[in-house]
Design a protein around this motif. Sequence first.
Motif, PDB file in Angstrom:
ATOM      1  N   ASN A 150      30.845  35.088 -29.872  1.00  0.00           N
ATOM      2  CA  ASN A 150      30.979  33.635 -30.063  1.00  0.00           C
ATOM      3  C   ASN A 150      31.913  33.000 -29.030  1.00  0.00           C
ATOM      4  O   ASN A 150      32.798  32.227 -29.374  1.00  0.00           O
ATOM      5  CB  ASN A 150      31.494  33.320 -31.468  1.00  0.00           C
ATOM      6  CG  ASN A 150      30.534  33.752 -32.551  1.00  0.00           C
ATOM      7  OD1 ASN A 150      29.321  33.707 -32.363  1.00  0.00           O
ATOM      8  ND2 ASN A 150      31.064  34.198 -33.677  1.00  0.00           N
TER       9      ASN A 150
ATOM     10  N   ASP B 277      45.597  39.775 -32.035  1.00  0.00           N
ATOM     11  CA  ASP B 277      45.534  39.420 -33.444  1.00  0.00           C
ATOM     12  C   ASP B 277      45.479  37.896 -33.479  1.00  0.00           C
ATOM     13  O   ASP B 277      46.498  37.228 -33.355  1.00  0.00           O
ATOM     14  CB  ASP B 277      46.777  39.950 -34.168  1.00  0.00           C
ATOM     15  CG  ASP B 277      46.727  39.689 -35.664  1.00  0.00           C
ATOM     16  OD1 ASP B 277      45.901  38.855 -36.079  1.00  0.00           O
ATOM     17  OD2 ASP B 277      47.509  40.311 -36.392  1.00  0.00           O
TER      18      ASP B 277
ATOM     19  N   HIS C 213      45.030  35.927 -35.784  1.00  0.00           N
ATOM     20  CA  HIS C 213      45.739  35.295 -36.902  1.00  0.00           C
ATOM     21  C   HIS C 213      47.189  35.021 -36.544  1.00  0.00           C
ATOM     22  O   HIS C 213      47.812  34.128 -37.079  1.00  0.00           O
ATOM     23  CB  HIS C 213      45.715  36.208 -38.130  1.00  0.00           C
ATOM     24  CG  HIS C 213      44.340  36.606 -38.570  1.00  0.00           C
ATOM     25  ND1 HIS C 213      43.872  37.867 -38.424  1.00  0.00           N
ATOM     26  CD2 HIS C 213      43.352  35.894 -39.143  1.00  0.00           C
ATOM     27  CE1 HIS C 213      42.631  37.935 -38.898  1.00  0.00           C
ATOM     28  NE2 HIS C 213      42.304  36.750 -39.337  1.00  0.00           N
TER      29      HIS C 213
ATOM     30  N   ARG D 205      33.721  25.815 -31.684  1.00  0.00           N
ATOM     31  CA  ARG D 205      32.420  25.729 -32.352  1.00  0.00           C
ATOM     32  C   ARG D 205      31.555  24.593 -31.820  1.00  0.00           C
ATOM     33  O   ARG D 205      30.339  24.670 -31.864  1.00  0.00           O
ATOM     34  CB  ARG D 205      32.621  25.534 -33.857  1.00  0.00           C
ATOM     35  CG  ARG D 205      32.972  26.837 -34.505  1.00  0.00           C
ATOM     36  CD  ARG D 205      32.909  26.767 -35.990  1.00  0.00           C
ATOM     37  NE  ARG D 205      33.560  27.946 -36.539  1.00  0.00           N
ATOM     38  CZ  ARG D 205      33.771  28.149 -37.807  1.00  0.00           C
ATOM     39  NH1 ARG D 205      33.378  27.258 -38.684  1.00  0.00           N
ATOM     40  NH2 ARG D 205      34.367  29.239 -38.224  1.00  0.00           N
TER      41      ARG D 205
ATOM     42  N   THR E  22      25.861  30.968 -33.429  1.00  0.00           N
ATOM     43  CA  THR E  22      27.044  31.740 -33.789  1.00  0.00           C
ATOM     44  C   THR E  22      26.614  33.058 -34.405  1.00  0.00           C
ATOM     45  O   THR E  22      25.637  33.127 -35.141  1.00  0.00           O
ATOM     46  CB  THR E  22      27.926  30.995 -34.799  1.00  0.00           C
ATOM     47  OG1 THR E  22      27.088  30.364 -35.754  1.00  0.00           O
ATOM     48  CG2 THR E  22      28.811  29.974 -34.147  1.00  0.00           C
ATOM     49  N   ASN E  23      27.374  34.093 -34.097  1.00  0.00           N
ATOM     50  CA  ASN E  23      27.173  35.391 -34.719  1.00  0.00           C
ATOM     51  C   ASN E  23      28.087  35.447 -35.942  1.00  0.00           C
ATOM     52  O   ASN E  23      29.301  35.493 -35.795  1.00  0.00           O
ATOM     53  CB  ASN E  23      27.524  36.486 -33.705  1.00  0.00           C
ATOM     54  CG  ASN E  23      27.540  37.863 -34.327  1.00  0.00           C
ATOM     55  OD1 ASN E  23      27.028  38.068 -35.425  1.00  0.00           O
ATOM     56  ND2 ASN E  23      28.139  38.806 -33.619  1.00  0.00           N
ATOM     57  N   PRO E  24      27.513  35.439 -37.153  1.00  0.00           N
ATOM     58  CA  PRO E  24      28.372  35.361 -38.350  1.00  0.00           C
ATOM     59  C   PRO E  24      29.255  36.590 -38.549  1.00  0.00           C
ATOM     60  O   PRO E  24      30.223  36.540 -39.300  1.00  0.00           O
ATOM     61  CB  PRO E  24      27.377  35.217 -39.495  1.00  0.00           C
ATOM     62  CG  PRO E  24      26.067  35.610 -38.961  1.00  0.00           C
ATOM     63  CD  PRO E  24      26.090  35.442 -37.479  1.00  0.00           C
ATOM     64  N   ASP E  25      28.927  37.703 -37.871  1.00  0.00           N
ATOM     65  CA  ASP E  25      29.723  38.918 -38.058  1.00  0.00           C
ATOM     66  C   ASP E  25      31.000  38.930 -37.225  1.00  0.00           C
ATOM     67  O   ASP E  25      31.814  39.838 -37.360  1.00  0.00           O
ATOM     68  CB  ASP E  25      28.884  40.156 -37.710  1.00  0.00           C
ATOM     69  CG  ASP E  25      27.824  40.405 -38.757  1.00  0.00           C
ATOM     70  OD1 ASP E  25      27.992  39.886 -39.869  1.00  0.00           O
ATOM     71  OD2 ASP E  25      26.828  41.089 -38.470  1.00  0.00           O
ATOM     72  N   PHE E  26      31.169  37.965 -36.349  1.00  0.00           N
ATOM     73  CA  PHE E  26      32.396  37.925 -35.551  1.00  0.00           C
ATOM     74  C   PHE E  26      32.992  36.529 -35.697  1.00  0.00           C
ATOM     75  O   PHE E  26      32.268  35.547 -35.645  1.00  0.00           O
ATOM     76  CB  PHE E  26      32.087  38.239 -34.076  1.00  0.00           C
ATOM     77  CG  PHE E  26      33.292  38.719 -33.317  1.00  0.00           C
ATOM     78  CD1 PHE E  26      33.678  40.044 -33.384  1.00  0.00           C
ATOM     79  CD2 PHE E  26      34.057  37.839 -32.557  1.00  0.00           C
ATOM     80  CE1 PHE E  26      34.794  40.495 -32.698  1.00  0.00           C
ATOM     81  CE2 PHE E  26      35.169  38.286 -31.870  1.00  0.00           C
ATOM     82  CZ  PHE E  26      35.544  39.617 -31.936  1.00  0.00           C
ATOM     83  N   PRO E  27      34.317  36.440 -35.895  1.00  0.00           N
ATOM     84  CA  PRO E  27      34.886  35.102 -36.059  1.00  0.00           C
ATOM     85  C   PRO E  27      34.827  34.295 -34.768  1.00  0.00           C
ATOM     86  O   PRO E  27      34.950  34.858 -33.673  1.00  0.00           O
ATOM     87  CB  PRO E  27      36.339  35.387 -36.449  1.00  0.00           C
ATOM     88  CG  PRO E  27      36.612  36.775 -36.004  1.00  0.00           C
ATOM     89  CD  PRO E  27      35.321  37.500 -36.029  1.00  0.00           C
ATOM     90  N   THR E  28      34.621  33.013 -34.904  1.00  0.00           N
ATOM     91  CA  THR E  28      34.838  32.142 -33.747  1.00  0.00           C
ATOM     92  C   THR E  28      36.344  31.950 -33.736  1.00  0.00           C
ATOM     93  O   THR E  28      36.988  32.178 -34.740  1.00  0.00           O
ATOM     94  CB  THR E  28      34.159  30.780 -33.956  1.00  0.00           C
ATOM     95  OG1 THR E  28      34.837  30.101 -35.012  1.00  0.00           O
ATOM     96  CG2 THR E  28      32.701  30.939 -34.306  1.00  0.00           C
ATOM     97  N   ARG E  29      36.920  31.610 -32.674  1.00  0.00           N
ATOM     98  CA  ARG E  29      38.350  31.365 -32.714  1.00  0.00           C
ATOM     99  C   ARG E  29      38.589  29.896 -33.017  1.00  0.00           C
ATOM    100  O   ARG E  29      37.650  29.147 -33.251  1.00  0.00           O
ATOM    101  CB  ARG E  29      39.028  31.766 -31.408  1.00  0.00           C
ATOM    102  CG  ARG E  29      39.449  33.212 -31.366  1.00  0.00           C
ATOM    103  CD  ARG E  29      38.284  34.167 -31.321  1.00  0.00           C
ATOM    104  NE  ARG E  29      37.435  33.979 -30.176  1.00  0.00           N
ATOM    105  CZ  ARG E  29      36.196  34.431 -30.077  1.00  0.00           C
ATOM    106  NH1 ARG E  29      35.649  35.099 -31.064  1.00  0.00           N
ATOM    107  NH2 ARG E  29      35.472  34.215 -28.997  1.00  0.00           N
ATOM    108  N   THR E  30      39.809  29.486 -33.000  1.00  0.00           N
ATOM    109  CA  THR E  30      40.093  28.096 -33.309  1.00  0.00           C
ATOM    110  C   THR E  30      40.992  27.517 -32.226  1.00  0.00           C
ATOM    111  O   THR E  30      41.485  28.237 -31.363  1.00  0.00           O
ATOM    112  CB  THR E  30      40.724  27.994 -34.703  1.00  0.00           C
ATOM    113  OG1 THR E  30      40.962  26.624 -34.993  1.00  0.00           O
ATOM    114  CG2 THR E  30      42.032  28.737 -34.790  1.00  0.00           C
TER     115      THR E  30
ATOM    116  N   GLU F 252      32.529  51.181 -35.293  1.00  0.00           N
ATOM    117  CA  GLU F 252      31.243  51.482 -35.932  1.00  0.00           C
ATOM    118  C   GLU F 252      30.480  52.580 -35.197  1.00  0.00           C
ATOM    119  O   GLU F 252      29.334  52.869 -35.529  1.00  0.00           O
ATOM    120  CB  GLU F 252      30.377  50.218 -35.969  1.00  0.00           C
ATOM    121  CG  GLU F 252      30.912  49.135 -36.874  1.00  0.00           C
ATOM    122  CD  GLU F 252      30.133  47.834 -36.730  1.00  0.00           C
ATOM    123  OE1 GLU F 252      29.139  47.801 -35.978  1.00  0.00           O
ATOM    124  OE2 GLU F 252      30.541  46.855 -37.358  1.00  0.00           O
TER     125      GLU F 252
END
Lengths: 128, 264
Positions: B85, B155, B157, B182, B188-196, B212
């Motif tokens: 993303n 990280d 967060h 966004r 968007t790939n829902p399995d990876f967060p977009t950043r903010t 994985e």
Amino acid sequence: MYDKNKILIGLAVFVVFMTYPFWNNIGSAAYQRPEIEKPKNAKDCVESVEFMRAEHMAMLNDWRDEVVRGGEHEYHSTASHQVFQKSLTKTCIKCHENKDQFCDKCHATVSVNPYCWDCHVDPKGEKK
Amino acid sequence: MKTQRRNFLKIAAMAVLGWGVRPASEILASGGGTASEGLLFASRHKVHVGPNALTASRWAMVIDTAKLNEKVMEDIVHTCHSIHNVPTIPGNQNIKWIWETHMDHLFLEDLHEYQPEAGAKSALALCNHCDNPPCVRVCPTKATFQREDGIVMMDFHRCIGCRYCMAGCPYGSRSFNFMDPRKHLETTNPDFPTRTKGVVEKCEFCAERLAEGKMPACVEVSEGALAFGDLGDPESEVRKLLAERFSIRRSPTLGTKPCVYYLV
């Protein structure tokens, strides 16, 4: 005693202000837990309902640190002894598909605004 | 009690002696897993290894510049940016994880004007996942940290957007989100967060894919131009390539010890 009246008036105003939330709510309906939408395609959560209700915020917070900083991706459930992936989008949202009816309903009622979805993608929300 | 010059000097001398008996290695650097942070070198975070995960003592990438062409590079950049993303923002606020750039921008010290005509004109640039990463050392919140296997992680967060790491990184490998990414994402790939808005980001050697058991996405679509493996294993593909061919690294004199090698 000097200024007795002023002090008493001040005290009365203070008491009225402090107790405002209590008497303002007299007669209004008590807090009711909102009816949230349950997952259609799953029966059991990673932990018991009571645990998730009380601890989901702490659990998600732990998960994010354990995954990002420790690389620990597997969650061993104490309720079902199954292994789940520690992931908001890959585990939680796979069952609780409807964020509006599940997360937001409660959060809006108790007026908390978590910022999970600023970064994490809600698959349904993105389609709108 | 009045502090006298004599007493002060006595205490100072004892303190210096105390520091003197501590091993220098402990002060300058601290090993993996320990909570303390070195003065000169950053500590490394222990990585928990899942049952399916790919593991290494030191991950590294080898880029074969001879095998890179426009199409391969475009595919690599597109694949990386779409699964992570990474938005395309016009102007100078764009976000980049891996990108194509001219050789003379990549290798500031190694190139001269009489290079062979047939040599590569451009190659891919990405985070070098340095052994001695300046970004980790300068990050005040430890949002940027290094894992034991060498991957320099973010990280998101914990990032407060101070951009010290961007000033520290000599390769310009880090991007800052000046706006909500966004708005600039087509899919968007829902399995990876977009950043903010307000966080720094960069390539993470696909740490989420390694967990994985998958190779980094860029390596998978590179048609053999990119190799990824364990520097600590003499039998690994990267070690064999480095033994066979001449390789260079970006700005080695800076002492950051990049772990992305370019075969020329």
